[in-house]
Design an enzyme around this catalytic site. Structure first.
Site, mmCIF file in Angstrom:
data_model
loop_
_atom_site.group_PDB
_atom_site.id
_atom_site.type_symbol
_atom_site.label_atom_id
_atom_site.label_comp_id
_atom_site.label_asym_id
_atom_site.label_seq_id
_atom_site.Cartn_x
_atom_site.Cartn_y
_atom_site.Cartn_z
ATOM 1 N N HIS A 362 0.932 -1.316 -0.075
ATOM 2 C CA HIS A 362 0.051 0.131 0.040
ATOM 3 C C HIS A 362 1.029 1.225 0.066
ATOM 4 C CE1 HIS A 362 -3.924 -1.806 0.906
ATOM 5 N NE2 HIS A 362 -3.341 -2.746 1.375
ATOM 6 N N LYS A 553 -8.315 13.731 4.291
ATOM 7 C CA LYS A 553 -7.439 12.896 4.237
ATOM 8 C C LYS A 553 -6.448 12.833 5.589
ATOM 9 C CE LYS A 553 -6.205 13.953 -0.023
ATOM 10 N NZ LYS A 553 -6.525 12.848 -0.913
ATOM 11 N N ARG A 554 -5.465 11.904 5.915
ATOM 12 C CA ARG A 554 -4.556 12.092 6.803
ATOM 13 C C ARG A 554 -3.786 13.099 6.405
ATOM 14 N NH1 ARG A 554 -3.811 8.109 10.782
ATOM 15 N NH2 ARG A 554 -2.136 9.465 11.641
ATOM 16 N N LYS A 559 1.081 14.389 0.837
ATOM 17 C CA LYS A 559 -0.325 14.570 0.207
ATOM 18 C C LYS A 559 -0.396 15.984 0.081
ATOM 19 C CE LYS A 559 -2.462 10.886 3.060
ATOM 20 N NZ LYS A 559 -2.992 9.908 1.900
ATOM 21 N N THR A 661 -8.436 6.562 -1.913
ATOM 22 C CA THR A 661 -10.001 6.148 -2.202
ATOM 23 C C THR A 661 -10.812 7.370 -1.717
ATOM 24 O OG1 THR A 661 -9.589 5.366 0.048
ATOM 25 C CG2 THR A 661 -9.557 3.670 -1.612
ATOM 26 N N LYS A 665 -14.495 8.337 -3.601
ATOM 27 C CA LYS A 665 -15.784 8.688 -2.580
ATOM 28 C C LYS A 665 -16.419 9.923 -3.095
ATOM 29 C CE LYS A 665 -13.854 5.953 0.856
ATOM 30 N NZ LYS A 665 -12.618 6.040 1.829
HETATM 31 C C1 26V Z 1 2.239 2.177 8.308
HETATM 32 C C2 26V Z 1 2.238 2.066 9.653
HETATM 33 C C3 26V Z 1 3.482 2.355 10.283
HETATM 34 C C4 26V Z 1 3.849 1.664 11.649
HETATM 35 C C5 26V Z 1 2.754 1.979 12.558
HETATM 36 C C6 26V Z 1 1.321 1.642 11.964
HETATM 37 C C7 26V Z 1 1.381 1.919 10.725
HETATM 38 C C8 26V Z 1 -0.090 1.743 9.845
HETATM 39 C C9 26V Z 1 0.123 1.886 8.584
HETATM 40 C C10 26V Z 1 1.250 1.906 7.871
HETATM 41 C C11 26V Z 1 1.092 2.085 6.369
HETATM 42 C C12 26V Z 1 -0.237 2.679 5.815
HETATM 43 C C13 26V Z 1 -0.160 2.682 4.200
HETATM 44 C C14 26V Z 1 -1.378 3.138 3.831
HETATM 45 O O1 26V Z 1 -2.211 3.451 4.363
HETATM 46 N N1 26V Z 1 -1.494 3.330 2.305
HETATM 47 C C15 26V Z 1 -2.745 3.624 1.716
HETATM 48 O O2 26V Z 1 -3.532 2.667 1.367
HETATM 49 C C16 26V Z 1 -4.765 3.184 0.821
HETATM 50 C C17 26V Z 1 -5.331 1.766 0.313
HETATM 51 O O3 26V Z 1 -4.619 1.175 -0.653
HETATM 52 C C18 26V Z 1 -4.239 3.802 -0.627
HETATM 53 O O4 26V Z 1 -5.469 4.144 -1.082
HETATM 54 C C19 26V Z 1 -3.444 5.211 -0.264
HETATM 55 O O5 26V Z 1 -2.887 5.772 -1.272
HETATM 56 C C20 26V Z 1 -2.345 4.585 0.647
HETATM 57 O O6 26V Z 1 -1.422 5.660 1.038
#
Ligand code: 26V
Length: 817
Positions: A362, A553-554, A559, A661, A665
């Site tokens: 992701h 978004k975050r 971004k 995503t 929406k």
């Molecule tokens: C990384 C970490 C690092 C450690 C702590 C917890 C944690 C939690 C999540 C992540 C990775 C996040 C990756 C993510 O959210 N990617 C997003 O995924 C979406 C669904 O595929 C996509 O639409 C977004 O573009 C993408 O940024």
């Protein structure tokens, strides 16, 4: 809303729905029907839905058992579900009946639904995608389970104090949730630490002498399917200290020590880790990952053994999907269970493992790829580390045969990063242990094989594939936007809920003026609803007739919320320079959380507030520009924002947003996108047509080329009057007069810190495109035509389509449609 119902007398219930609600008010909630609060009534209504769902659950489960169905197990650290009541009632076709019953309690269904806390067990896109997938898997009748963690505390609550983000705990389980079923008889031991005793002879296996053990207890959340009797299960694990652990402390009367022991084990499922610009390499996070992965795989094997008696046909019946690398330790765990506990030879266990697993990446950002120090893994999971070393040795031997003598190649491929402190690369473990690896948009999947996974792709080109993300139309159109839904229903029928491609039938109606006006009226009503939410949460009054420009978004540097902010300041300055000009009224709306330790992101939130303070109170603008930040963005807040947006900001630096995503929406609800050539924006453009989207800025190869050529933001600043004026105003304290130097560091990071995400390079093109947006908005009929074309073009972005692709191409299971 006050927590009391105005219903005075407990008159006889008028319908079966009424009777069911009253029964639950009396027997489950224990509240007098005449005096129940909205929260109590919500719980009673939920109990009625729960009865129906549990019947469906039992029936579907028995059918799968009888059929010995092949199942897919979706392992994810995050499921960002939001509220369930409205979704469940819609799936059960009970909305009408329950709405009438709610009226008997002087309430509306919406008011009741609003008392349910969001299940916010996720950070952002990755977690919400998992929730959309569960909805589609149930609806497509896939024999499927989601597996995750039953966090006591989900995503933090965001409050704003003096313009700054303040995090608060999210105690979503405080009052219990009607949607979970504790499975008292389903629990597994999960072990940690200790050492490994080598095998005494080659025919035996090593023995893991673990140091600690925690009990994983199952809590099922029921996931209703739409247009089907089927439901799916989300099984969440709670960590419970084993009973014997505190016995001794209790016996000796040392209660605080007993509590300390208990905490040490139970903290595993306490809180969701917020993601950051860089992964938190914390031991507790690794324990969380192993905890839920091990429990899930033990459960999968137990189910298979109960159904089939042995594990010989495991790969024929089980598909396990890794949602990013967070459950990647499962590759080593399945090997351990098969080899150490179920008598498999290494080779056959490995063949099964590779067939069972698949993996979705992701994010491309190298700093976000998970790695764990070898020393930490040795300490927490010594047997798994051994297994990973052996997988690596055999893999590198295979790779060496492809490119004899190329040691660099092997160093790059290795599951162990040997530069500096040795670390296990979880993405590499996931790729080696899976038969399919996918990205989440066409561009992202291409970039994976061209960049971070290029070496793996040279070895196994067929392993890599694309599955473009999607969103569930049930929540993001039918539920969030009832007025647009009924307009669509009366125009093309209601079949789009289960087949979103039917939206393309709207296309010819864009030519009808009466339809456009109806569409604009719906949009206006949704904007009024959003304006009310904005006023209630921020105190700022905004005009629903103005263009609602939305970036939600975050908060993350890539971004580029800051690019949007720069544009707002440029607009402000231009308006002040020509106050009499005919400016298109705009309301710029932000929402999103910043990870608590992400200083740069938190500064952007503060900057938005500081600038908003100045702009919103500047009478010279005549109310034609407003800047607001809606606090505590989450699924339920998004359900209010999406329908009320005119413009969708998707402005990440090309090549950085894996998919997005929110972009889907917003377009589904009739917003036009202003965006870069990034992630799924590219496919949105293909679907809606070039004329119905605003694309600007450098493309991915141009970003790379500009960096290569030695990008110099300072040069741009010095030669560009408008950029200079904007940055000088911010850096000079025009928006922070009480502390003029507050944003100097932020501006310096652009000018002197290299402007990593190239805001200044895209500034011109962005501003030029924003003027085109203004020009179009002046002509509401032309705008409406394009907005309708967006809705009509979104059929491709249903998560039903995505899940169908996964089912057929990755999991080997036939979906219903
Ligand atoms: C990384 C970490 C690092 C450690 C702590 C917890 C944690 C939690 C999540 C992540 C990775 C996040 C990756 C993510 O959210 N990617 C997003 O995924 C979406 C669904 O595929 C996509 O639409 C977004 O573009 C993408 O940024």
């Amino acid at each position: 809303m006050p927590e009391s119902s105005t219903r005075t007398a407990a008159a006889a219930p008028a319908s079966t729905a009424d009777a069911a609600i009253e029964r639950h008010l009396l027997h489950t909630v224990a509240a007098a029907p005449g005096q129940a609060t909205p929260t109590e009534i919500m719980h009673a209504v939920a109990q009625v839905a729960r009865e129906h769902l549990s019947q469906r659950w039992v029936a579907g489960d028995s059918a799968d058992r009888a059929a010995k169905a092949r199942r897919v197990y979706y392992l994810s650290m995050e499921f960002l579900i939001g509220r369930t009541l409205s979704n469940a009632l819609a799936a059960l076709d009970l909305k009408g009946e329950m709405g009438k019953a709610a009226a008997a309690h002087a309430s509306t269904l919406e008011d009741l639904a609003a008392t349910e806390p969001d299940a916010a067990l996720g950070n952002g896109g990755l977690g919400r995608l998992a929730a959309c997938f569960l909805d589609s898997m149930a609806t497509q009748e896939l024999p499927s389970f989601g597996y995750g963690i039953r966090y006591e505390f989900g995503m933090f609550k965001q409050a704003i104090q003096d313009g700054r983000q303040v995090e608060g705990p999210d105690a979503w389980l405080e009052d219990g949730t009607p949607w979970e079923f504790p499975r008292f008889n389903v629990h597994y031991p999960v072990r940690f630490g200790g050492w490994v005793e080598p095998a005494t002879d080659p025919s035996r296996v090593p023995t893991w002498r673990h140091a600690g053990e925690v009990n994983a207890k199952a809590y099922d959340m029921v996931i209703p399917g739409h247009g089907t009797q089927r439901v799916s299960t989300l099984r969440l694990w709670k960590a419970v200290a084993p009973a014997q652990i505190d016995l001794h402390a209790f016996n000796t009367g040392d209660y605080s020590r007993a509590a300390e022991f208990k905490n040490q084990y139970e903290n595993i499922s306490w809180v969701l880790y917020p993601n950051d610009s860089t992964p938190a390499g914390r031991e507790l996070r690794l324990r969380q990952e192993y905890f839920f992965t091990s429990a899930s795989i033990q459960d999968i094997l137990a189910r298979h053994l109960a159904e089939h008696g042995n594990l010989a046909n495991l790969a024929d019946k089980v598909a396990i999907h890794l949602n990013d690398t967070h459950p990647a330790i499962g590759v080593a765990e399945l090997m351990r269970l098969l080899v150490d506990e179920h008598g498999f030879g290494w080779m056959s266990a490995w063949a099964v493992t590779k067939k069972v697993f698949s993996y979705t990446n992701h994010t491309l950002m190298p700093e976000a790829l998970e790695t764990w120090p070898v020393s930490l893994m040795q300490h927490v999971l010594p047997r798994h580390l051994e297994i990973i070393f052996r997988i690596n040795a055999e893999f590198l031997a295979e790779a060496a045969a492809h490119r004899p003598g190329d040691n660099d190649f092997l160093r790059r491929l290795s599951l162990i990063d040997e530069t500096g402190e040795r670390r296990v690369r979880m993405a590499h473990l996931s790729i080696v242990g899976s038969h399919k690896v996918n990205g989440v948009s066409a561009l992202h999947s291409d970039l994976l094989v061209q960049t971070i996974f290029a070496d793996f792709a040279s070895l196994w080109p067929d392993r890599f594939t694309n599955m473009t993300n999607g969103v569930t139309p049930r929540r993001w159109l039918a539920q969030a936007n009832p007025s647009l839904s009924s307009l669509i229903d009366s125009t093309i029928g209601s079949g789009w809920r289960l087949d979103l491609t039917q939206l393309s039938r709207l296309k010819p109606h864009a030519e009808r003026e009466d339809f456009r006006n109806a569409f604009l009226a719906v949009k206006h009503a949704n904007k009024a609803r959003l304006a009310a939410h904005i006023e209630a949460t921020t105190g700022v009054k905004v005009d629903p007739a103005s263009l609602f420009d939305v970036q939600v978004k975050r908060i993350h540097e890539y971004k580029r919320q800051l690019l949007n902010v720069l544009q707002v300041v440029a607009r402000y300055q231009a308006m002040l320079a020509a106050p009499q000009a005919d400016w298109v009224p705009r309301t710029v709306i932000f929402a999103g959380k910043a990870a608590s330790s992400y200083v740069a992101a938190k500064n952007v939130i503060r900057l938005i507030h500081d600038i908003g303070q100045v702009i919103n109170n500047d009478a010279r603008l005549g109310g034609k520009l407003k800047l607001v930040f809606i606090p505590n963005y989450g699924v339920s807040v998004a359900e209010v924002i999406m329908p009320g947006a005119d413009l969708s900001e998707q402005i990440s630096t090309a090549g950085t947003e894996a998919s997005g995503t929110g972009n889907m929406k917003l377009a589904l609800n009739g917003a036009l996108t202003i965006g870069t050539d990034d992630g799924a924006n590219i496919e949105i453009r293909e679907q809606v047509g070039d004329d119905n989207i605003f694309i600007f800025g450098l493309k991915t190869p141009e970003v790379a080329a500009a960096k290569q050529a030695g990008y110099q933001p300072l040069r741009i600043y010095e030669s560009h009057v408008q950029i200079k004026a904007v940055l000088d105003a911010i850096a000079g304290g025009q928006f922070s007069p009480d502390e003029p130097g507050r944003y100097r560091p932020l501006v310096d990071s652009l000018l002197w810190g290299g402007d990593h995400y190239m805001l200044l390079a895209d500034f011109d093109s962005y501003l030029e495109t924003q003027s085109k947006v203004d020009a179009l908005y002046r002509d509401r009929q032309a705008w409406a035509k394009k907005a309708i074309a967006n809705v009509a073009g979104m059929g491709f972005f249903s998560s039903d389509r995505t899940i169908g692709e996964y089912a057929r191409q990755v999991w080997g299971i036939a979906p219903k449609h």
